[in-house]
Scaffold this motif. Structure first.
Motif, PDB file in Angstrom:
ATOM      1  N   TYR A   1      52.199  21.609  61.722  1.00 43.50           N
ATOM      2  CA  TYR A   1      51.337  20.414  61.837  1.00 43.50           C
ATOM      3  C   TYR A   1      51.499  19.657  60.526  1.00 43.50           C
ATOM      4  O   TYR A   1      51.714  20.009  59.474  1.00 43.50           O
ATOM      5  CB  TYR A   1      49.601  20.827  62.072  1.00 43.50           C
TER       6      TYR A   1
ATOM      7  N   SER B   1      52.041  16.070  67.742  1.00 42.70           N
ATOM      8  CA  SER B   1      50.970  16.338  66.824  1.00 42.70           C
ATOM      9  C   SER B   1      50.299  15.026  66.482  1.00 42.70           C
ATOM     10  O   SER B   1      51.036  13.858  66.683  1.00 42.70           O
ATOM     11  CB  SER B   1      51.798  16.841  65.521  1.00 42.70           C
TER      12      SER B   1
ATOM     13  N   ILE C   1      54.753  21.972  67.789  1.00 43.10           N
ATOM     14  CA  ILE C   1      55.101  22.929  66.669  1.00 43.10           C
ATOM     15  C   ILE C   1      55.742  24.076  67.270  1.00 43.10           C
ATOM     16  O   ILE C   1      56.457  24.999  66.575  1.00 43.10           O
ATOM     17  CB  ILE C   1      53.522  23.690  66.380  1.00 43.10           C
TER      18      ILE C   1
ATOM     19  N   THR D   1      57.687  17.803  62.212  1.00 40.49           N
ATOM     20  CA  THR D   1      57.056  18.944  62.652  1.00 40.49           C
ATOM     21  C   THR D   1      57.900  19.656  63.788  1.00 40.49           C
ATOM     22  O   THR D   1      58.156  20.868  63.707  1.00 40.49           O
ATOM     23  CB  THR D   1      55.813  18.625  63.553  1.00 40.49           C
TER      24      THR D   1
END
Ligand code: AMP
Ligand code: ZN
Ligand code: ZN
Length: 429
Positions: free
Chosen positions: A102, A85, A391, A96
């Motif tokens: 995020y 991310s 994620i 994350t």
């Protein structure tokens, strides 16, 4: 503090129980008394998640990391990497990985940042901030497990030293990179040899050797090759010893981000506009009002140097970096692998320029991609996955551990193909 913390003299405690650690071991494990695993959770599988900080996606083949590659050959891998991310930094990405959110949704938007509402600064180097749960959003995997009566343990992980969502890992340590690398494995093994009611089902383990070598010597250096070999040996030892336990353990080996060779000298933004009158942290800017934000934005845009400038709301959507005041406004994004800061360092601090760095836009620089490998009873043998956002690791682990999940940014669909048929079929339903 809600949880009852026993600052265990674990030196003796675990040694006594498990006979796994040497008498001189001084690992200050902190034990939080959460009672036994529930009867239901005792039946569950185990996940050991190892993070090799800064282990770029192409290092395994480039440097012949045979144990890590073997995990991929037996289980699952992402040959072209896992996408971190934004920003591709240590704290945002580790957090994350364990929350499925995020950075702008879990709140750790950089290694160090300012919060304009709290009027306080968070820094990974400030133990008061790092251990203060009020900085952290989401529900990290260890808290999720503990809430549902499953014991967890962290041998280092950003966030693991704070009480988050009302929980802590049953066993954790304050970060100290000097702790011997093999002792960390001794401790993981000791945890897994605890009686079933106390044995953690979710365990983290962390090594920073590859990141350090990358910063100091760059991604193409013999020092990185050496560090890769070293942590690969550690992973090999861990895998072998986990095998010997004959427990249903899935081993997941990931990194937080990659590494790129730095180009040029520092870019210092105050060369283009004065940034003295309000908080700045690194290249993050927190002007106090709209007029100042717009003025600074225009000046920096006119500079046309090695960076892009956006008003926060205009940051490209794929970066998911446009909605949290902790990100500042305007937002500066490096065009290439350059070092950017708002203000010069204090006169008494040496001006250090690293050879390697990360933090950059992972969609512009594939060198920011991280490794992802997994093997174990719940992982489909010899499966591969195309580059995916990190994620999506959280839903995978939640599925393996059979936990109830909150809604997160990641989705199980992305990695369901690497799950063993019994689990992935259910995921499709
Ligand atoms: P960076 O490369 O600047 O994103 O940060 C990497 C550094 O963060 C590592 O070299 C570690 O020394 C440090 N670090 C990693 N985990 C932790 C932690 N849990 N607490 C404090 N510092 C950490
Ligand atoms: Zn890192
Ligand atoms: Zn780093």
């Amino acid at each position: 503090m809600k949880s009852l913390i026993r600052r265990a003299v674990f030196t003796g405690f675990l040694t006594l129980i498990c006979c796994a650690a040497s008498a001189q071991q001084i690992t200050p494990v902190i034990a939080v008394d959460r009672g036994p695993n529930t009867a239901e959770q005792q039946q569950k599988h185990y996940v050991v998640m190892v993070s090799l900080d800064g282990f770029r996606y192409d290092y395994p083949k480039k440097y012949g990391a045979k144990h890590i590659l073997a995990i991929g050959a037996k289980g699952a891998s992402a040959p072209d990497g896992m996408i971190p991310s934004y920003p591709s930094l240590t704290f945002p990405n580790h957090y994350t990985l364990v929350t499925g959110l995020y950075p702008e949704h879990h709140g750790i938007v950089a290694n160090s940042f300012y919060d304009p509402d709290r009027k306080q600064t968070y820094s990974m180097r400030d133990s008061k901030a790092v251990t203060d749960g009020s900085w952290y959003g989401g529900v990290p995997l260890w808290s999720l497990a503990e809430k549902q009566g499953m014991r967890s343990a962290c041998f280092f992980w950003p966030g693991s030293e704070a009480e988050i969502a009302g929980e802590r890992p049953s066993y954790y340590l304050h970060f100290d990179n000097k702790v011997d690398d093999n002792k960390r494995i001794d401790q993981v093994m000791a945890w897994l040899k605890l009686p079933a009611d106390q044995r953690p089902h979710f365990i983290t383990l962390y090594y920073s050797d590859v990141d350090h070598a990358g910063h100091e010597h760059g991604p193409n250096s013999p020092q990185v090759a050496e560090a890769v070999k070293h942590v690969d040996e550690l992973v090999g030892r861990l895998e072998k010893e986990l095998d010997g336990l004959h427990l249903p353990i899935d081993l997941i080996v990931v990194a937080d981000h990659g590494m790129e060779r730095v180009q040029g000298d520092w870019i210092t933004l105050d060369k283009y506009v004065s940034l003295n009158d309000f908080p700045t942290v690194g290249s993050l800017l927190y002007p106090p009002n709209e007029a100042d934000a717009e003025r600074i934005y225009k000046k920096l845009r006119a500079a046309d140097a090695g960076f892009l400038v956006y008003r926060r709301a205009q940051v490209p959507a794929e970066l998911h970096y446009n909605s949290n005041p902790r990100e500042g406004d305007p937002v500066i994004i490096a065009k290439g692998p350059t070092m950017i800061r708002a203000n010069p360092p204090p006169a008494d601090r040496p001006d250090y320029l690293p050879v390697g760095e990360h933090g950059y836009n992972p969609y512009e620089m594939t060198s920011m991609r991280a490794i992802f490998f997994a093997e174990g009873p719940d992982i489909r043998p010899r499966s591969t996955v195309k580059p995916f956002e990190n994620i999506n690791v959280f839903p995978l682990v939640v599925r393996i551990l059979g936990l109830e999940s909150p809604k997160v940014d990641g989705s199980l669909n992305v990695l369901s193909g690497i799950l063993d048929a019994s689990l992935s079929d259910e995921a499709q339903r």
